[in-house]
Design a protein around this motif. Structure first.
Motif, PDB file in Angstrom:
ATOM      1  N   LEU A 523      27.638  48.823  36.140  1.00  0.00           N
ATOM      2  CA  LEU A 523      27.046  48.072  37.238  1.00  0.00           C
ATOM      3  C   LEU A 523      26.136  48.973  38.071  1.00  0.00           C
ATOM      4  O   LEU A 523      26.483  50.124  38.353  1.00  0.00           O
ATOM      5  N   ARG A 525      23.454  48.899  41.602  1.00  0.00           N
ATOM      6  CA  ARG A 525      22.947  48.200  42.777  1.00  0.00           C
ATOM      7  C   ARG A 525      21.937  49.095  43.464  1.00  0.00           C
ATOM      8  O   ARG A 525      22.171  50.292  43.645  1.00  0.00           O
ATOM      9  N   ASP A 570      21.482  41.986  33.117  1.00  0.00           N
ATOM     10  CA  ASP A 570      21.499  40.734  33.878  1.00  0.00           C
ATOM     11  C   ASP A 570      21.597  41.046  35.360  1.00  0.00           C
ATOM     12  O   ASP A 570      22.356  41.934  35.773  1.00  0.00           O
ATOM     13  N   SER A 572      22.512  39.659  39.226  1.00  0.00           N
ATOM     14  CA  SER A 572      23.450  38.690  39.785  1.00  0.00           C
ATOM     15  C   SER A 572      22.741  37.584  40.563  1.00  0.00           C
ATOM     16  O   SER A 572      23.251  36.481  40.680  1.00  0.00           O
ATOM     17  N   ILE A 692      23.347  42.728  41.906  1.00  0.00           N
ATOM     18  CA  ILE A 692      24.077  43.624  41.006  1.00  0.00           C
ATOM     19  C   ILE A 692      23.482  43.500  39.617  1.00  0.00           C
ATOM     20  O   ILE A 692      23.408  42.400  39.059  1.00  0.00           O
ATOM     21  N   SER A 694      23.976  44.138  35.818  1.00  0.00           N
ATOM     22  CA  SER A 694      25.014  44.390  34.813  1.00  0.00           C
ATOM     23  C   SER A 694      24.341  44.881  33.540  1.00  0.00           C
ATOM     24  O   SER A 694      23.507  44.187  32.976  1.00  0.00           O
ATOM     25  N   THR A 696      25.147  45.908  29.833  1.00  0.00           N
ATOM     26  CA  THR A 696      26.171  45.828  28.795  1.00  0.00           C
ATOM     27  C   THR A 696      25.651  46.496  27.527  1.00  0.00           C
ATOM     28  O   THR A 696      24.592  46.134  27.020  1.00  0.00           O
ATOM     29  N   THR A 735      34.538  48.944  40.874  1.00  0.00           N
ATOM     30  CA  THR A 735      33.896  47.711  41.334  1.00  0.00           C
ATOM     31  C   THR A 735      32.635  48.027  42.123  1.00  0.00           C
ATOM     32  O   THR A 735      32.466  49.107  42.679  1.00  0.00           O
ATOM     33  N   SER A 738      31.425  42.224  44.303  1.00  0.00           N
ATOM     34  CA  SER A 738      32.506  41.412  43.738  1.00  0.00           C
ATOM     35  C   SER A 738      32.607  41.552  42.231  1.00  0.00           C
ATOM     36  O   SER A 738      33.362  40.828  41.584  1.00  0.00           O
ATOM     37  N   PHE A 739      31.863  42.503  41.665  1.00  0.00           N
ATOM     38  CA  PHE A 739      31.819  42.684  40.219  1.00  0.00           C
ATOM     39  C   PHE A 739      32.634  43.911  39.809  1.00  0.00           C
ATOM     40  O   PHE A 739      32.750  44.885  40.560  1.00  0.00           O
ATOM     41  N   THR A 740      33.187  43.880  38.596  1.00  0.00           N
ATOM     42  CA  THR A 740      34.010  44.970  38.077  1.00  0.00           C
ATOM     43  C   THR A 740      33.415  45.482  36.771  1.00  0.00           C
ATOM     44  O   THR A 740      33.127  44.694  35.861  1.00  0.00           O
ATOM     45  N   SER A 741      33.230  46.776  36.683  1.00  0.00           N
ATOM     46  CA  SER A 741      32.726  47.378  35.453  1.00  0.00           C
ATOM     47  C   SER A 741      33.823  47.405  34.394  1.00  0.00           C
ATOM     48  O   SER A 741      35.002  47.229  34.697  1.00  0.00           O
TER      49      SER A 741
END
Length: 797
Positions: A523, A525, A570, A572, A692, A694, A696, A735, A738-741
């Protein structure tokens, strides 16, 4: 419906399993249709054999001063996958290529032993025993213990007699003294060592002649004379009054001391004292003081009056300008020693066709030559070879070795005609002081890598692809890392592997037959309103990235790194940002069915510069007009009048400069990597907003190291203040908002565990019904056998 069912079938684990070629009979098939190979086999279908492992001669450090891990064929050979046999580099041998070879197997004139055996089976020149068993090379570096009369690192040289120069005078033989305190009636015994060699057993009641015979039986000792200071007939006595004088008449120069073995003396506590330093004295029963004497006669090869022919071990005595020398009796007269120590004629000049061969200075009082640097020999006609720290010699202390400076580092022969070392296979350098890389000295690393010292390799070490600060050889006094600047190994170029970089690497990836695994999710930011930044992954760095880079652009620059093959990026937020930075405004409509897909949004109060105003247009011609103007990123179209007005907006402005009418935003995506308009989904936001990113990972698979910020030239302007922008990164379960790696748990297998690597070409020969994937189990271009080709689909149904 059938297509949907087929898609679901590919996602559900199968109740039964079958493995390609039934694991070739060398493994068992598990529920994932994956072979678990027996010992000695490997590969997706257990089609390849493994080879023995040994301590690596060279590798990358895993911590400071920590290296030489186990490696197949010890990092000095290639494994024959068909036979499971190591094909060793020249100069190395053993089932796992785990040790150096002795050139010519010591030519039948010696024993090939390890450093450990050299220490345990022999003694130093001073007859001292040291251990060498815990250092990494104790059973890896081998060398020759030559038979008497032979020398050279491979025992290929025959020694010539040495002797005393007949023209130098005032010199003496070595005299060593001994006292033995032991009861001669108790049948005790002892032995004497000289230069690591031992005498026959000596009785405590031995006579002078018996002691003399025992000493002369030591290998390398010529004649000696032994005398007792008292009238006693025994070497030992209880009164400790007999001083034994031992004069060496055939071994010249300053000699190693005799060393006693006293364990069998009786009674317990009996001792033998040796004086051999030329300074220590001993006193006998009636107060007579005896002095030890250091020998001062030369021990020159061929008595410094001839040249040695090492192929025959015979001296070719000088016969220059009427001056002739011949074999002596060790005392300057004619004899059979074979040493050129007898002056047949009256000597009138220094040796050489010209005095000292023009490479030295003649001392006319003794007609001896003092050679210039780099030359040696009685006539200064021979060239010296460089010296280096010895590869194979007796330890200098417990677990201490490889620190003696010797000619050609005891891993080559000196060509004295030119002063060049002829190194053993697998070694190089002017003094043979370096161990070569795979591929040899002609084409190190097969031309596909860098040949680096162990110290330099440690600088290139990585931990899961990330650089480390490990150093091998931090302390020059640490004997365990003696090899830091002497042993070399390969760092292969990208796409090559093997100890010699001769093998092409095949793609690796996640085994698609396994499930319940996670792809790495990291993640990011960013809080900024202008400027640039750079990211780094596994030592590769992106170019400067704009603060408002889009998800597609970020995906593209990451995949441009050689260390990244496939990622998904992606954001958020899926809505555009108001120029007031206080709220979001949803896209009102989007279309992707036209040639130029676009989205429309209502933005109150956007700062705009009117570029054009045209009437009588359609929506399509209005969009086309915006397309044609590089400054246009938004437009307003009135359907009733056909009025088209397009704008250049200050996207994400931090202040509300003017209040304009509502406009429509045009999203230009002819190229999906180019997004144009106020609805551009930029990465960075100001402090009141959150986005955020992401990331992957599909390839590389498994647990990968974190993306890091390499440089930061971002600025964050919030209302009245401007500060440095920032990029935050969360990995491995941490984190962000509100997102968790997610830590990656997917496999990293050659050819994704569903094919065989063709090492010659670096290509995967995929098993039936498996093909190239996208790193996520779908069809793609990674050439990694990670895509399941359902039999029905491949049949064309």
């Amino acid at each position: 419906m059938r297509a949907v069912l087929l898609g679901l079938a590919l996602l559900v684990p199968r109740a039964s399993s079958s493995c390609f070629e039934n694991c070739n009979g060398h493994g068992t098939c598990d529920i994932y249709s994956k072979c678990n190979c027996q010992d000695g086999f490997r590969g997706a279908s257990c089609e390849e054999r493994t080879c023995p492992f040994g301590t690596a001669f060279s590798d990358f450090a895993t911590a400071d001063d920590t290296a030489h891990a186990l490696a197949e064929c010890s990092g000095r050979g290639l494994c024959s996958r068909e036979l499971g046999i190591c094909e060793c580099m020249e100069g190395f041998t053993g089932k796992a290529c785990q040790r150096t070879s002795c050139n010519g197997d010591c030519n039948g004139k010696g024993r090939c032993v390890s450093m450990k055996d050299l220490a345990s089976q022999t003694l130093s020149d001073n007859s001292v025993e040291y251990a060498y068993s815990t250092i990494w090379d104790a059973e890896k570096i081998y060398g020759c213990i030559c038979d008497e009369g032979h020398s050279g690192y491979d025992c290929s040289l025959m020694d010539c007699p040495d002797g005393d120069d007949p023209l130098t005078t005032g010199q003496v033989n070595e005299v060593q003294l001994m006292k033995c305190s032991s009861d001669p009636t108790l049948s005790g015994t002892f032995a004497l060592y000289f230069a690591g060699e031992v005498s026959t057993t000596i009785s405590v009641d031995a006579s002078a002649s018996a002691l003399e015979s025992a000493i002369e039986a030591i290998k390398g000792v010529g004649d000696v004379t032994v005398s007792f200071s008292t009238g006693s007939s025994t070497v030992c006595s209880t009164t400790d009054t007999n001083v034994v004088s031992i004069t060496f008449t055939q071994n010249f120069g300053a000699l190693s001391p005799l060393v006693p073995f006293e364990d069998n003396l009786l009674p317990a506590g009996s001792t033998i004292t040796i004086s051999a330093d030329g300074a220590t004295t001993q006193t006998d029963w009636n107060g007579v003081i005896f002095n030890s004497v250091k020998g001062t006669k030369e021990a020159g090869v061929c008595a410094n009056r001839g040249t040695c022919d090492y192929s025959t071990g015979s001296c070719e005595c000088y016969n220059d300008n009427g001056d002739t020398f011949a074999s002596s009796n060790s005392n300057g007269a004619a004899g059979t020693r074979g040493d050129c120590g007898y002056a047949v004629t009256t000597i009138t000049a220094c040796p050489g066709e010209t005095s000292c061969s023009g490479q030295g200075t003649c001392d006319t009082s003794t007609y001896t030559c003092s050679c210039q640097a780099g030359f040696f020999g009685g006539n200064c006609a021979l060239r010296e070879c460089p010296k280096g720290k010895s590869w194979f010699s007796y330890p200098s202390g417990n677990e201490q070795a490889h620190n003696d400076l010797v000619e050609c580092s005891n891993m080559g022969l000196c060509d004295t005609s030119v002063g060049l070392c002829e190194c053993a296979p697998g070694f190089f350098g002017e003094a043979c002081q370096y161990m070569a890389c795979g591929g040899g000295t002609t084409t190190p690393c097969s031309g596909h890598g860098q040949c680096l010292s162990m110290r330099h390799l440690s600088w290139e070490s990585n931990l899961n692809g990330d650089a480390t600060n490990y150093v091998y050889g931090t302390d020059p006094n640490n004997y365990a890392t003696w090899d830091a600047d002497r042993i070399f190994g390969c760092k292969c170029d990208e796409g090559w592997e093997g100890y010699d970089c001769s093998l092409r690497s095949c793609p690796v990836g996640d085994n698609p037959g396994t499930y319940g695994e996670n792809r790495e999710l990291q993640l990011l930011r960013c809080q900024a309103t202008s400027g640039t930044f750079r990211l780094q992954f596994r030592q590769e760095t992106t170019p400067e990235l704009s603060w408002d880079i889009t998800d597609w652009e970020l995906k593209s620059v990451l995949e441009d790194l050689d260390s990244v093959k496939r990622v998904d990026v992606d954001f958020s937020r899926d809505r555009i940002t108001s120029s007031t930075n206080s709220s979001y405004h949803a896209l009102t409509s989007c279309t992707t069915t036209t040639t130029n897909p676009y989205c429309v949004a209502t933005i109150p109060g956007a700062t705009a510069t009117t570029a054009a105003a045209v009437s009588g247009m359609t929506l399509e011609t209005c969009k086309s007009a915006c397309d044609a103007d590089n400054t246009c990123n938004s437009f307003a179209f009135t359907a009733g009048t056909g009025a088209c007005t397009y704008y250049q907006l200050n996207i994400n402005a931090t202040t509300k400069a003017t209040a304009s009418t509502s406009i429509q935003s045009y999203w230009h995506t002819t190229d999906p990597l180019i997004k144009k308009g106020v609805n551009r989904m930029g990465f960075c936001t100001n402090s009141s907003q959150t986005n955020i990113a992401s990331v992957t990972f599909s390839s590389p698979s498994g647990d990968v190291p974190p993306i890091v910020v390499y440089s930061n030239s971002l600025a964050l302007a919030d209302t009245s203040s401007t500060t440095t922008g920032s990029v935050s990164i969360a990995t491995d379960g941490a984190t962000l908002g509100s997102f968790t790696s997610v830590k990656g748990t997917t496999d990293t297998e050659t050819c994704s565990g569903r094919g065989t690597c063709i090492w010659e070409f670096g290509t995967c020969n995929c098993h039936t019904n498996w093909g190239s994937s996208d790193g996520k189990g779908g069809m793609g271009t990674l050439a990694d056998c990670g895509f399941r080709q359902d039999p029905i689909l491949t049949a064309g149904s």
